[in-house]
Design a protein around this motif. Structure first.
Motif, PDB file in Angstrom:
ATOM      1  N   CYS A 288       0.837  -1.200   0.000  1.00 23.73           N
ATOM      2  CA  CYS A 288       0.000   0.000   0.000  1.00 23.73           C
ATOM      3  C   CYS A 288       0.871   1.250   0.000  1.00 23.73           C
ATOM      4  O   CYS A 288       1.808   1.385   0.801  1.00 23.73           O
ATOM      5  CB  CYS A 288      -0.922   0.011   1.224  1.00 23.73           C
ATOM      6  N   MET A 289       0.548   2.171  -0.859  1.00 21.42           N
ATOM      7  CA  MET A 289       1.341   3.388  -1.009  1.00 21.42           C
ATOM      8  C   MET A 289       0.931   4.451   0.002  1.00 21.42           C
ATOM      9  O   MET A 289      -0.162   4.392   0.585  1.00 21.42           O
ATOM     10  CB  MET A 289       1.163   3.936  -2.420  1.00 21.42           C
ATOM     11  N   ASN A 290       1.812   5.408   0.215  1.00 25.20           N
ATOM     12  CA  ASN A 290       1.441   6.571   1.008  1.00 25.20           C
ATOM     13  C   ASN A 290       0.198   7.215   0.395  1.00 25.20           C
ATOM     14  O   ASN A 290       0.099   7.359  -0.821  1.00 25.20           O
ATOM     15  CB  ASN A 290       2.582   7.599   1.026  1.00 25.20           C
ATOM     16  N   GLY A 291      -0.758   7.577   1.244  1.00 28.56           N
ATOM     17  CA  GLY A 291      -1.998   8.166   0.760  1.00 28.56           C
ATOM     18  C   GLY A 291      -3.146   7.188   0.676  1.00 28.56           C
ATOM     19  O   GLY A 291      -4.292   7.598   0.436  1.00 28.56           O
ATOM     20  N   THR A 292      -2.890   5.892   0.869  1.00 32.17           N
ATOM     21  CA  THR A 292      -3.976   4.914   0.894  1.00 32.17           C
ATOM     22  C   THR A 292      -4.982   5.330   1.965  1.00 32.17           C
ATOM     23  O   THR A 292      -4.602   5.618   3.098  1.00 32.17           O
ATOM     24  CB  THR A 292      -3.440   3.508   1.200  1.00 32.17           C
ATOM     25  N   PRO A 293      -6.272   5.380   1.647  1.00 30.06           N
ATOM     26  CA  PRO A 293      -7.235   5.919   2.605  1.00 30.06           C
ATOM     27  C   PRO A 293      -7.600   4.937   3.718  1.00 30.06           C
ATOM     28  O   PRO A 293      -7.656   3.727   3.519  1.00 30.06           O
ATOM     29  CB  PRO A 293      -8.458   6.213   1.735  1.00 30.06           C
ATOM     30  N   SER A 302      -5.024   9.403   5.697  1.00 32.66           N
ATOM     31  CA  SER A 302      -4.121   8.755   4.755  1.00 32.66           C
ATOM     32  C   SER A 302      -3.028   7.963   5.455  1.00 32.66           C
ATOM     33  O   SER A 302      -2.474   8.386   6.485  1.00 32.66           O
ATOM     34  CB  SER A 302      -3.462   9.805   3.852  1.00 32.66           C
ATOM     35  N   LEU A 303      -2.708   6.810   4.858  1.00 32.98           N
ATOM     36  CA  LEU A 303      -1.551   6.029   5.291  1.00 32.98           C
ATOM     37  C   LEU A 303      -0.289   6.833   5.044  1.00 32.98           C
ATOM     38  O   LEU A 303      -0.115   7.434   3.980  1.00 32.98           O
ATOM     39  CB  LEU A 303      -1.500   4.721   4.491  1.00 32.98           C
ATOM     40  N   VAL A 340      -8.589   0.595  -1.985  1.00 31.79           N
ATOM     41  CA  VAL A 340      -7.396   0.101  -1.296  1.00 31.79           C
ATOM     42  C   VAL A 340      -6.615  -0.831  -2.214  1.00 31.79           C
ATOM     43  O   VAL A 340      -5.376  -0.773  -2.284  1.00 31.79           O
ATOM     44  CB  VAL A 340      -7.779  -0.618   0.008  1.00 31.79           C
ATOM     45  N   ALA A 341      -7.322  -1.686  -2.936  1.00 29.67           N
ATOM     46  CA  ALA A 341      -6.655  -2.606  -3.858  1.00 29.67           C
ATOM     47  C   ALA A 341      -5.865  -1.844  -4.921  1.00 29.67           C
ATOM     48  O   ALA A 341      -4.733  -2.222  -5.252  1.00 29.67           O
ATOM     49  CB  ALA A 341      -7.678  -3.529  -4.504  1.00 29.67           C
ATOM     50  N   ARG A 342      -6.450  -0.789  -5.452  1.00 26.15           N
ATOM     51  CA  ARG A 342      -5.720  -0.002  -6.452  1.00 26.15           C
ATOM     52  C   ARG A 342      -4.459   0.615  -5.855  1.00 26.15           C
ATOM     53  O   ARG A 342      -3.415   0.683  -6.520  1.00 26.15           O
ATOM     54  CB  ARG A 342      -6.631   1.088  -7.023  1.00 26.15           C
ATOM     55  N   CYS A 343      -4.541   1.048  -4.603  1.00 31.50           N
ATOM     56  CA  CYS A 343      -3.373   1.641  -3.936  1.00 31.50           C
ATOM     57  C   CYS A 343      -2.285   0.605  -3.665  1.00 31.50           C
ATOM     58  O   CYS A 343      -1.125   0.958  -3.426  1.00 31.50           O
ATOM     59  CB  CYS A 343      -3.786   2.300  -2.630  1.00 31.50           C
ATOM     60  N   ALA A 344      -2.673  -0.671  -3.683  1.00 31.18           N
ATOM     61  CA  ALA A 344      -1.721  -1.759  -3.440  1.00 31.18           C
ATOM     62  C   ALA A 344      -1.388  -2.501  -4.724  1.00 31.18           C
ATOM     63  O   ALA A 344      -0.688  -3.523  -4.673  1.00 31.18           O
ATOM     64  CB  ALA A 344      -2.299  -2.729  -2.416  1.00 31.18           C
ATOM     65  N   ASP A 345      -1.861  -2.005  -5.864  1.00 30.25           N
ATOM     66  CA  ASP A 345      -1.617  -2.641  -7.152  1.00 30.25           C
ATOM     67  C   ASP A 345      -2.048  -4.102  -7.134  1.00 30.25           C
ATOM     68  O   ASP A 345      -1.322  -5.004  -7.564  1.00 30.25           O
ATOM     69  CB  ASP A 345      -0.141  -2.525  -7.554  1.00 30.25           C
ATOM     70  N   THR A 346      -3.254  -4.329  -6.622  1.00 31.21           N
ATOM     71  CA  THR A 346      -3.791  -5.690  -6.591  1.00 31.21           C
ATOM     72  C   THR A 346      -5.294  -5.615  -6.824  1.00 31.21           C
ATOM     73  O   THR A 346      -5.792  -4.619  -7.371  1.00 31.21           O
ATOM     74  CB  THR A 346      -3.434  -6.400  -5.264  1.00 31.21           C
TER      75      THR A 346
END
Length: 365
Positions: A288-293, A302-303, A340-346
């Motif tokens: 998960c990238m920075n900014g994941t809600p 944001s994460l 969240v999945a998009r923020c984790a590329d999954t």
């Protein structure tokens, strides 16, 4: 009792709501509730208990999952379809004893079935490969397989099925697979069949009108997540799983301070952060990238920093009155698991089924 308050809340009322949406979209078709991977990570018992009077049968991945369903829900009257089929004669005998039906997707499984000594015949689902090229016999072998199955004393019925490779998108292969399936229907009009999964119900290329001989395989939709990139119906669904964890620390950072392993996030201004008791060992994705809600006290937060094994950190500078012990939603009714999945590329399937066994499932509704 669990002292750590991290949990996955499972809303069984939402599960029933979503399944009824699927039922309405499926015309006169029968509904196969797909509960593999421990009910898509929601827990096989609460899922099957809630759906017992909503679906027409259940489906799992393999024999061990079918046995786990029977152990968790011994009162269930539904047949359970084993989607990968049986690999041994012992499994076929279990199918008889436990009211399992099974897929046949290759010559070896056909021969195993023909040679088995069974007390009573089984309902068989013949998987035909119309273009996904993962499991299934070639379309030009269908007639041979159907004839051999119907000639076997171990076979009570034959349902014809195929699986779509791109039901969630508009790729051209959808048209080809639909054409192959329609040809199968015309050749075997008396047989029951199954092509539609959750995403196919929402795909204009594939939707059609499921008929009384059809089985719709309901997966992600009934768990309250839209699987389609083509048709947005998320507002009509209710997410069944809400993943939540408590705040266990609050810190004030100065401009230039970093947080977490690798110091991958640095405060651009004075910042208040909260540490949340969830990490990649719980199934929250490390990538998960920075900014994941996330969601806390009615607002998104944001994460920030790298996901650790047991903890994450979030920016709560803009949120008043955050306190130790406050719940943070990682995904659920307020945070779309797809985001969240998009923020984790999954994909959302990965997140739901990957929720760790160390996260208790708490049944609501």
């Amino acid at each position: 009792m669990n002292y750590r308050k991290t949990r996955a809340e499972i809303n069984t009322a939402a599960l029933k709501h979503n399944l009824r949406w699927v039922r309405a979209a499926s015309g006169s078709a029968s509904i196969l509730g797909v509960v593999k991977a421990d009910g898509y990570g929601h827990g096989i018992k609460p899922v099957c208990d809630a759906l017992e009077h909503e679906v027409d049968a259940f489906a799992v991945g393999f024999t061990d999952e079918a046995l786990a369903l029977r152990a968790a829900c011994p009162a269930s009257k539904h047949s359970v379809l084993i989607l990968e089929g049986c690999q041994t004669a012992e499994e076929l005998k279990l199918c008889v004893d436990k009211n399992f039906s099974t897929v046949v997707h290759c010559l070896q499984q056909l021969e195993l079935l023909e040679q088995a000594s069974l007390k009573q015949p089984l309902d068989i689902w013949l998987k035909i490969d119309t273009g996904m090229h993962r499991l299934g016999i070639a379309t030009d072998q269908a007639d041979l397989f159907v004839k051999r199955l119907e000639a076997s004393s171990n076979v009570a019925s034959v349902t014809l099925m195929s699986h779509l490779a791109n039901a969630d998108t508009g790729l051209p292969l959808n048209h080809f697979q639909r054409q192959q399936y329609e040809a199968i229907k015309r050749t075997y009009p008396e047989h029951r069949r199954s092509l539609h999964n959750s995403a196919a119900l929402l795909n204009p290329q594939l939707r059609g009108e499921p008929e009384s001989k059809d089985w719709v395989r309901s997966g992600l939709l009934m768990y309250g997540v839209n699987p389609s990139e083509l048709t947005e119906i998320q507002k009509e669904l209710i997410p069944v799983m809400s993943l939540k964890a408590p705040i266990i620390a609050i810190h004030d950072l100065k401009k230039g301070d970093s947080v977490g392993y690798g110091s991958q996030w640095t405060a651009a201004a004075d910042t208040r952060i909260a540490t949340v008791a969830i990490g990649y060992a719980d199934g929250y994705p490390r990538q998960c990238m920075n900014g994941t809600p996330t969601f806390v006290n009615g607002q998104r937060a944001s994460l920030v920093g790298r996901v650790s094994m047991d903890m994450i950190t979030i920016d709560i500078t803009h949120i008043d009155d955050v306190a130790m012990g406050d719940d943070v939603e990682l995904w659920g009714e307020n945070i779309d698991v797809r985001e969240v999945a998009r923020c984790a590329d999954t994909i959302s399937w990965h997140l739901l089924t990957g929720t760790s066994v160390r996260v208790p499932r708490v049944v609501k509704g």
